[in-house]
Design an enzyme around this catalytic site. Structure first.
Site: not given
Ligand code: ISL
Ligand code: CA
Length: 548
Positions: A98, A254, A327-328, A199
């Site tokens: 990431d 993302e 995960h969000d 990200d």
């Protein structure tokens, strides 16, 4: 259609804090991941994306990095990292990391310097502005409650943070910042990793002058003010030309704020930018004026229209990843399926969708065993900064405490962050001790050990479809045609490639449904429950037909 390995493979996302603890401190770590590589191999996934495990004060669980070249102590050492990478490669899998470079931690040395004085050489690594009439420079809301500017009494200026105040935004206009980032990228690529998940990448270019906005809806602010800034493609292309293009790797951006009309500017095959994006349009469905804790009703009609439209816009030029949770966001079976009566059937039906829509499938840890949302009774059991800030924010949300907790149960990010359920022993096999976040109490029923021993489990269904997808390239490269009207409670589509045709039939409702799309000449290859009638689908029945 262009062939690439990263279109054919399957991504698995690990949230390292919650995956597997090897040393009993209650926090997942790299040795824990190493101990589960055979499990991932058995499942059949190819590309492992691990959320950040760099050095970080963990205000946002690692999305606030204080040293990009160091492993967070709670996760292990650089030796552990080398062992992990080797273990992954040895098993024929790949590792992507990431890359969080829209912002750093406020404890990163660049920011520590930057804060010292107005003429510090690092001042311009971040965005510092004078206040306006004694208030913040703009009215921008941060992603995690409150204004996106924080006052620093020392120099009497404000710095910008689109996320928490411990995540100051980096100033990509400064060529030195870009050089620093490319160095970091090169450092990890030279270690031999196989790519990055970038990200919030559309946020790196800001629009000047930085000015207040009249737009009322949070997601519209993200799309029009924070994302897709004037130099975003120049910056990504520069990173590509300078470093990314020199390696055989994959990149996935993302994309909050990337809509279907601008997507191919990021992922078009000749753009020299990214290989694919995680667009968030379906993830943001239901987020109202003030975001996820201000929800509106939506249904499967909107979901299907959105998927169909994206397939259309991306066409043969670009590429996306297909996923229904990470995960969000809440667990996919709780959000899009039925985590009660039809947990197994609906988790399998949704999996069939993930693996047969056009795009690289991405599985979030635990969804392969049908892990569900959690409902902790008190705020004390919650850990996520977004959730905690929302709970405390009595200015933006005029809600009772009961209402706050109910909304957190439904939308909070900790739903996805409870620890991985490995077996039914105390702590669910995640750790020998209490963990940093409580496990979901349903681990006694829902766990990996049980899933592996049951040939009809969700786990074995995932395994079967992954294996099928690998030997049927039409599911990767075939074109996509939706075959039914979006307002029916079923989703039927075709994928066609050379002489092959695949027909996917999904009942996304709790009731029986009949359908009348002809299946003549097709062979039924996969079905998620007992076959009863060719034209009648049981609740959450899902089928894959094939014809050559
Ligand atoms: O979680 C969200 C909704 O509340 C998203 O808006 C999310 O903040 C957005 O997609 C950006 O997410 C990424 O960057 C954040 C980090 O907190 C998330 O975990 C990460 O996936 C800041 O780095
Ligand atoms: Ca540990």
């Amino acid at each position: 259609m262009h062939k690439n390995w990263w279109k054919e493979e399957v991504i698995y996302q690990i949230y390292p804090r919650s995956f597997k603890d090897s040393n009993g401190d209650g926090i997942g770590d790299l040795q824990g991941i190493i101990s589960k590589l055979d499990y991932l191999k058995e499942l059949g996934v190819d590309i492992i994306w691990i959320s950040p495990f760099y050095k970080s004060p963990n205000d946002d669980n690692g999305y606030d990095i204080s040293d990009y070249r160091a492993i967070g102590e709670e996760y292990g050492s650089m030796e552990d990292f080398d062992e992990l990478l080797h273990g992954i490669h040895q098993r024929g899998m790949k590792l992507i990391m990431d890359l969080v470079v829209n912002h750093t931690s406020d404890e990163h040395e660049w920011f520590v310097e930057s804060k010292k004085s107005k003429d510090n050489p690092y001042r311009d690594y971040y965005f510092w502005r004078d206040g306006k009439d004694g208030k913040e420079p703009t009215n921008w809301p941060s992603f995690f409650s409150g204004n996106a500017w924080e006052h620093d009494p020392n120099t009497d200026q404000y710095y910008m943070h689109l996320f928490t105040k411990k995540q100051p935004d980096l100033n990509w206009e400064n060529p030195k910042v870009r050089e620093e980032v490319y160095d970091i990228v090169q450092f990890w690529l030279d270690k031999g990793i196989d790519g990055f998940r970038l990200d919030v990448i559309p946020l790196i270019s800001k629009t000047f002058p930085l000015a207040s906005t009249e737009i009322p809806v949070f997601n519209d602010i993200v799309e029009n003010v924070y994302s897709n800034g004037p130099r975003v493609h120049e910056f990504i292309n520069e990173m590509y030309t300078r470093v990314l293009s020199k390696y055989d790797i994959m990149t996935v951006g993302e994309g909050p704020g990337i809509n279907k009309d601008v997507a191919n500017l990021y992922v078009g095959k000749d753009r020299g930018e990214l290989n694919m994006i995680f667009h968030l349009d379906h993830m943001f469905l239901g987020h109202g004026t003030k975001g996820k804790f201000d929800p509106y009703e939506y249904g499967w009609k909107e979901i299907k229209i959105l998927f169909n439209d994206w397939e259309h816009s991306i066409g043969d030029d670009g590429w996306i990843s297909i996923f229904l949770d990470n995960h969000d966001f809440p667990r996919l079976v709780s959000r899009f399926g039925n985590d009660d009566q039809y947990r197994i059937e609906s988790a399998k039906a949704l999996a069939l969708m993930i693996f047969t829509l056009r795009g690289t499938p991405c599985i979030y840890q635990g969804s392969e065993i049908g892990m569900t949302n959690v409902a902790f009774e008190t705020i004390d059991d919650y850990r996520d900064v977004e959730t905690l800030n929302f709970y405390k924010d009595h200015t933006a949300f005029d809600y009772s405490n009961e209402k706050r907790i109910a909304l957190i149960h439904e939308h909070g990010r900790d739903n996805a962050r409870t620890t991985m359920q490995w077996d039914d022993s105390v702590h669910g096999g995640f750790s020998s001790q209490n963990s940093w976040i409580k496990p979901n109490p349903n681990y006694r029923d829902i766990n990996v050990q049980k899933a592996i021993s049951d040939p009809d489990s969700i786990f074995h269904w995932y395994k079967k479809i992954i294996a099928y997808r690998k030997t049927h390239l039409g599911l990767t490269y075939g074109n996509f045609t939706a075959l039914n009207k979006a307002d029916q409670p079923i989703y039927i589509y075709k994928r066609e490639w050379e002489n092959e045709s695949y027909l996917v039939v999904i009942n996304h409702s709790n009731e029986k449904q009949s359908f009348d799309i002809p299946t003549d000449g097709y062979k039924l290859e996969l079905i998620n429950q007992r076959f009863i009638d060719s034209k009648v689908l049981q609740a959450w029945e899902a089928r894959l037909y094939y014809k050559a």
